[in-house]
Design a protein around this motif. Sequence first.
Motif, PDB file in Angstrom:
ATOM      1  N   SER A  38      -5.215   3.469   2.951  1.00 22.33           N
ATOM      2  CA  SER A  38      -5.288   3.320   1.357  1.00 22.33           C
ATOM      3  C   SER A  38      -6.210   4.566   0.922  1.00 22.33           C
ATOM      4  O   SER A  38      -5.983   5.301  -0.124  1.00 22.33           O
ATOM      5  N   LEU A  46       0.675  -1.224   0.069  1.00 24.30           N
ATOM      6  CA  LEU A  46       0.010  -0.054  -0.089  1.00 24.30           C
ATOM      7  C   LEU A  46       0.632   1.317  -0.157  1.00 24.30           C
ATOM      8  O   LEU A  46       0.356   2.428  -0.117  1.00 24.30           O
ATOM      9  N   TRP A 102       1.320   5.896   7.481  1.00 24.52           N
ATOM     10  CA  TRP A 102       1.575   5.793   5.997  1.00 24.52           C
ATOM     11  C   TRP A 102       2.549   6.949   5.704  1.00 24.52           C
ATOM     12  O   TRP A 102       2.337   7.866   6.369  1.00 24.52           O
ATOM     13  N   THR A 131      -7.120  -0.088   5.129  1.00 22.29           N
ATOM     14  CA  THR A 131      -8.031   0.063   4.038  1.00 22.29           C
ATOM     15  C   THR A 131      -8.386   1.702   4.366  1.00 22.29           C
ATOM     16  O   THR A 131      -8.314   2.311   3.122  1.00 22.29           O
ATOM     17  N   ARG A 134      -5.120   8.216   1.315  1.00 24.90           N
ATOM     18  CA  ARG A 134      -3.701   8.421   0.621  1.00 24.90           C
ATOM     19  C   ARG A 134      -4.308   8.846  -0.652  1.00 24.90           C
ATOM     20  O   ARG A 134      -3.682   9.631  -1.691  1.00 24.90           O
ATOM     21  N   SER A 135      -5.255   7.702  -1.580  1.00 26.33           N
ATOM     22  CA  SER A 135      -5.561   7.778  -2.837  1.00 26.33           C
ATOM     23  C   SER A 135      -6.317   9.360  -2.922  1.00 26.33           C
ATOM     24  O   SER A 135      -6.002  10.210  -3.949  1.00 26.33           O
TER      25      SER A 135
END
Length: 693
Positions: A512, A453, A482, A509, A515-516
């Motif tokens: 992710s 990830l 992250w 999850t 971040r996106s």
Amino acid sequence: MRRSGHETGVPELEPEVFDSAIVPIAMTAGRDHVLIYCNEAFRTLFGPRPLGVPAREAFGEPRAAPFLAMLDEVYQDRTARQVTSPRTTEGAARGDSGVRHFVYSCSPMVSRHGPGVLTVAIDTTAQVEAVQRAELLSEQRHQALQRYEALMSAVSQIVWLMQPTGEIEELVGGFQEYTGIPWRPMIDQQWLSAVHPHDRSRLVGSWREAADGAPSMFVCTFRMRTASGVYRHVQSRAVPIVRDGATVEWIGTTADVEDQWRNRLRERLRAKVAQVISANDVPQAFAAVTDAVVPDLTDVCAVFLLPPGGLHGTAGTLTATRIASTAREGLPSLPPMSNQPRQLGPVAQQVVDSRRPRLFTFAAGDPPTGVLPDLSMSWLREARATSITMVPIVIDTAVVAFAVAAGCADSPPPGPADLQMLGEVLHEVRDPLRQALELQRTRHTALTLQRALLAPTPRVPGAELAAQYQPASRTAEIGGDWYDSLLLPDGSLTLTIGDIAGHDLEAATSMSQLRSMLRVIAYDRSHLNTPAESLTRLDTVAEGLDIAPLVTAVHARLEQRPGGGWHAAWSNAGHPPPLLLPASGRPRFLEGDGPDLPLCVAPWMSRTTWHYELRPGDTLLLYTDGLIEVPGTDLTEGMAALAEHAEQARLRGLPLETLCERLLAAAADRRDDAAVIGFRPIAPGRVLSARLT
């Protein structure tokens, strides 16, 4: 009945053993001296006495007062006393024997009724009637009384009487049948040859400690070779007979205590197995196994872990990794641990394939070739090993590892009982080992997912960029930490570091998704967002979609300036502040007026963008709290330690990637995930090839 203090270890006397004794014997128990036993000889001399009542009731005659007082004294200080001047039964509750004369002694003892006093009387009527003859008889009977009392203080199997010089006067019992050694009239080296080599010095030391100075009771448990060649645990107990201040003889017993010893050992091993259950990883679990069996069952124990899925080395040969090993004191230092798999020979292959243990015995220091890796074989030769036992460890129908136990320093090979006990220990730990292996597999899967990830950092013209992630050292869970970096079309760069509450798949999850979304917001060319605006938009979306309960983050945008400098703009949503390592000067944290609120708390609140001009050689570090949180310490202490570590690495001229690795290494034993991303402008004309991480 439970015993404690100086009564611990004193054998219990069974009253029934005195039923046929020719001397009068009585037993009392407790502080009230309840009469619990008297034999026929006692009743013949003193008449019938009621059992189960205090001595003051059972011996109510006036002449019994000194006897009752002696009972109190012996019970209080646990010291034997004797009355050697004749006493008479005149005035007592007489039996058919009429008036008789006697002497008696009182000794502390323990029966199934608890602590009490043993009274032994001797009829001395003949001494009174004939003085000269009575004096000789009294001395003989007094010596017999002392010897009899000493004998009763030991548990009988093989009974022996020895002079202080070591000469055996009497030996009763099956010594020759038990040991296979002919009876010898003197304790010497041939007697010691039947004692286990590792127990001889302790046995001799215990005897000298008991015999030197003021003699005391001798007690020692040791292993003795039996007639069948197998060693069994025995216990020898002896007491000195002291006359006129000098030891004139020793009387003692030697009894087989193998069953009791193994029962106690089994309980100790089960207690040690509990350490395996509390182990957090596979090496720690197997180390607890080897620690449990050394030195009680073997001199050294090692565990070799097989590859998962039956993987083999080149040409189909079996490989294994030594994952744990323990050796008893006095042996050479074990080779250091290594994660390097070693090729095993056909013998280990047979043990794994057959799932059956194998025992090898050989001359000291001459193990057979091909049994273990060369490094292990060299150590066994140095330790003068005499035996190797290989036991497969089977979990869920698969051989996952095998244990190797070895006897060293001229140790005799293990007997069937030792091999059975070793198998029992390995059987006991199968469930916790299964859990440790499953935890390792889960942790590996989680780490693989976590790293998947996290995108690699891009190559940035005019700057160094590096990032590192480290999972928590004591968890198999997926973390919410992250980092991210995005090179935009206009040449600017975004850096993000964040931490989502939780350590599970849901946190990963959410990480992710956030971040996106932040990448999309930052890449949106229709509106150039400041870092504060980007976090505000992300906060609004995260709140609306109910993505995460709480998120902290630092989001920065860096733009290159003429001359090699970079303009840094960032916004902090409840996260630890960025750390600046100037090219010259002391490190400092870019805290501004403090962080804004974390995300997913109050999306309508305004956020602040902070600015700083980075010069070539400056280093900007964004990190998560796993680098600065230490249980039991203030957060400022962790921040100071981080700044010091980072500054030392920078002063040594380390590349940025190495600097980030060093910072994570300093936090290797923390219980939280840790991530760091660093940025360093490069002076014009300097070329640096950055490695993707």
